[in-house]
Design an enzyme around this catalytic site. Structure first.
Site, short mmCIF file in Angstrom:
data_model
loop_
_atom_site.label_atom_id
_atom_site.label_comp_id
_atom_site.label_asym_id
_atom_site.label_seq_id
_atom_site.Cartn_x
_atom_site.Cartn_y
_atom_site.Cartn_z
N ASP A 258 0.82 -1.21 0.00
CA ASP A 258 0.00 0.00 0.00
C ASP A 258 0.86 1.26 0.00
O ASP A 258 1.84 1.37 0.75
CB ASP A 258 -0.90 -0.02 1.25
CG ASP A 258 -1.73 1.23 1.39
OD1 ASP A 258 -2.58 1.47 0.52
OD2 ASP A 258 -1.51 1.98 2.37
N GLU A 291 1.39 -0.02 -4.90
CA GLU A 291 0.54 1.14 -5.14
C GLU A 291 1.43 2.36 -4.96
O GLU A 291 2.06 2.52 -3.91
CB GLU A 291 -0.63 1.22 -4.16
CG GLU A 291 -1.51 2.44 -4.44
CD GLU A 291 -2.32 2.91 -3.24
OE1 GLU A 291 -3.26 3.70 -3.46
OE2 GLU A 291 -2.03 2.52 -2.10
N ASP A 311 -4.40 5.86 -13.27
CA ASP A 311 -4.75 6.67 -14.44
C ASP A 311 -5.81 5.98 -15.31
O ASP A 311 -6.70 6.64 -15.86
CB ASP A 311 -3.51 6.95 -15.28
CG ASP A 311 -2.62 8.02 -14.66
OD1 ASP A 311 -2.96 8.53 -13.57
OD2 ASP A 311 -1.58 8.35 -15.26
N HIS A 313 -8.14 3.95 -14.35
CA HIS A 313 -9.43 4.14 -13.68
C HIS A 313 -9.94 5.55 -13.86
O HIS A 313 -11.11 5.77 -14.21
CB HIS A 313 -9.31 3.83 -12.19
CG HIS A 313 -10.49 4.31 -11.39
ND1 HIS A 313 -10.57 5.60 -10.88
CD2 HIS A 313 -11.65 3.69 -11.05
CE1 HIS A 313 -11.74 5.74 -10.26
NE2 HIS A 313 -12.39 4.60 -10.34
#
Length: 584
Positions: A258, A291, A311, A313
């Protein structure tokens, strides 16, 4: 093949033949005592570098905690399981007590990956996820990705408030129940990935700072407090060992890290990835995913497999919904050109100025990377749950547009990701939910409402209370009463086509370019590794778009006749067509 696995940790509790070795790092203190439940605390032996150790009879199931000189009793930062949540007792776990049925499982190649992201609590815990696996395998999913499971406060949480990275949260089940879930997945041919958080700890129950204040920096802040000090070898080891623990002991097939842009020492990522490659058994497929909202691609040249592609999405979300607030403003101008770029090169922003960032440059060049370096998606936990009301794309856009975008996502050579419920056209919101103590709950409640007060769409609206049990309950996906069956059939068909026709050519695939066709349409081409040529054209507007002649046998069309219309120069509205020309 039955087997048992253990990652021998250099800290925490390690079960031996007749005693358990405990090691604890507390450089801020001259002494530490270890308490086994039912016995008086005993002094631990000091070692160099602020370490303390003790070896005592403490079989699996024993409860223990560490006592600091100031009277504070703290759980083990490397606890494998907790009794009494994050403030309670750590539990001695014997990793070899679980006997794997699929001990010979070696995973699946990255090119075969189709990710399904889910929240374990929404499935009723580890056992509930295990029960859902056959349907996901039948759908065509090849990898299930669990949102973070590290022990967090209370019974419900997204998982990013975890404070004990080695302990699966008891609200979901025991370590053995987690292993049983992974074991069953492997028996069905499914990989299991885990979302891990190494950029911060949650606001409640983080005792590491009490024993080792230098674990955190006071000269560098993150949105969650002082940055974790990855300059220290003890800190680097703590997180590198965590990756190896999940991969080697629990047999996860991959990890999603994350928000790595919030890790100050970026070299640790490459160091960790190299350690994974050096440790994992030869011939076993293990995958590492990042991420990184800064669109940095430097880690993708080494031992990291891929990065989430926000990007992709964002531009599709703008095209389908017309939204332009927040970071969506970066994708409004020349949206079709941005769509073409994300299809062919992954990132839209590769160093260009970002309006949302006040003109500061964002991103690094990515056109040289293979399509498999990008995990693309139409929805995920962040993009739904960070909205004030957790609106899914299904509830925001025309179903025809969603289906066209879905077809493109699942047929291009990027690694696709599905968020739980998409396959049944769920319109159930995915809200931000917690189970904090009263004081922290009020702070989160206030902060959430303040965050959205500046958005015109939410002015005066009552933002759901994150701490209310009903907020979590509303987030469990439900099939759409009318469209679920048809949507599931679409996913099943597309994933079968992907597996049979696209996946064999994904290794070695490279972009052959893309161009915009109209205000909301683009066409992209790839030379696949098996010599075939893939063309995907999609139109996310209701109106047709002009298109130059395209070649190849029809692999898929959203509606019958769409490919013939495109060959005649018009790509119909809300349509995706895929053509696949085999190698000569």
């Amino acid at each position: 093949m039955s087997a048992a696995f253990e990652r021998k940790l250099p800290f925490g509790a390690s079960v031996g033949a007749d005693k358990t070795l405990f090691r604890f790092w507390a450089p801020a203190h001259p002494e530490v005592r270890l308490e086994i439940e039912g016995s008086d605390p005993v002094a631990m032996a000091p070692e160099d570098g602020g370490w303390f150790s003790a070896e005592l009879p403490a079989p699996a199931g024993s409860r223990y905690r560490f006592h600091l000189p100031n009277g504070l009793a703290v759980p083990d930062p490397a606890s494998r399981f907790q009794d009494g949540d994050i403030h309670g007792w750590s539990v001695v776990v014997d990793p070899k007590a679980y006997h794997w049925k699929t001990g010979g499982w070696t995973g699946r190649p990255w090119a075969e990956t189709v990710v399904y992201e889910l929240h374990v609590g929404c499935f009723g815990g580890f056992a509930g996820v295990a029960e859902a696996l056959p349907l996901l395998a039948e759908l065509g999913v090849t990898a299930v990705q669990l949102m973070p499971i590290a022990d967090f406060p209370g019974a419900r949480n997204w998982g990013y408030d975890g404070v004990l990275p080695y302990a699966p949260d008891a609200a979901y089940g025991t370590p053995d129940e987690l292993k049983a879930l992974i074991d069953r997945a492997h028996g069905l041919g499914l990989m299991v990935f885990l979302d891990v958080v190494y950029n911060h700890f949650g606001p409640d129950g983080n005792y590491i700072g009490a024993a080792a204040p230098t674990f955190f920096r006071d000269d560098l802040q993150t949105p969650w407090g002082g940055a974790i000090d990855f300059r220290l070898p003890e800190v680097r080891s703590y997180f590198t060992e965590n990756t190896l623990y999940w991969l080697m002991e629990h047999r996860f097939d991959g990890l999603r890290l994350d928000a790595v842009h919030a890790i100050s020492e970026q070299d640790w990522i490459d160091e960790m990835a190299a350690a994974v490659r050096a440790t994992v058994e030869p011939g076993r497929h293990v995958h590492l995913i990042l991420e990184n909202e800064h669109n940095q691609q430097s880690h993708l040249a080494g031992d990291v497999d891929a990065q989430w592609n926000d990007d992709f999405h964002h531009v599709i979300h703008v095209l389908l919904t017309g939204e332009r607030e927040g970071y969506y403003e970066d994708y409004v101008e020349d949206a079709a050109a941005k769509l073409a770029r994300t299809l062919s090169e992954g990132f839209v922003y590769q160093g260009e100025p970002s309006p949302h960032l006040d003109g500061k440059p964002r991103g690094t060049p990515s056109g040289h990377l293979p399509p498999t370096a990008f995990i693309s998606f139409l929805q995920n936990h962040d993009q739904i749950g960070n909205r004030a009301f957790g609106d899914r794309l299904t509830a925001l856009a025309d179903p025809r547009g969603v289906e066209a975008a879905t077809a493109a996502l699942l047929l291009i050579p990027h690694i696709p990701m599905i968020f739980m419920g998409e396959e049944v056209a769920s319109e159930t919101p995915f809200l931000f939910f917690t189970d904090h103590n009263d004081e922290l709950a009020e702070a989160v409640r206030f902060g959430r409402r303040k965050e959205f007060a500046k958005f015109a769409a939410f002015a005066g609206a009552e933002i759901p209370d994150p701490n209310a049990a009903s907020t979590f309950e509303r987030s469990i996906p439900e099939p759409h009463p009318e469209r679920a069956e048809e949507r599931t059939a679409l996913y099943r068909r597309l994933l079968a086509l992907r597996a049979a026709k696209i996946t064999p050519g994904v290794p070695g695939a490279k972009s052959a370019g893309a161009e915009p066709l109209g205000p909301k349409a683009a066409v992209a081409r790839w030379e696949l590794g098996d010599g075939s040529r893939l063309t995907v054209a999609l139109n996310l507007a209701e109106e047709p778009a002009s298109i130059a002649p395209i070649e190849g046998p029809v692999l898929f069309e959203t509606t019958p006749g769409a490919a013939d219309a495109a060959r005649a120069g018009q790509l119909p509205g809300y349509a995706t067509i895929a053509l696949l020309e085999s190698a000569a």
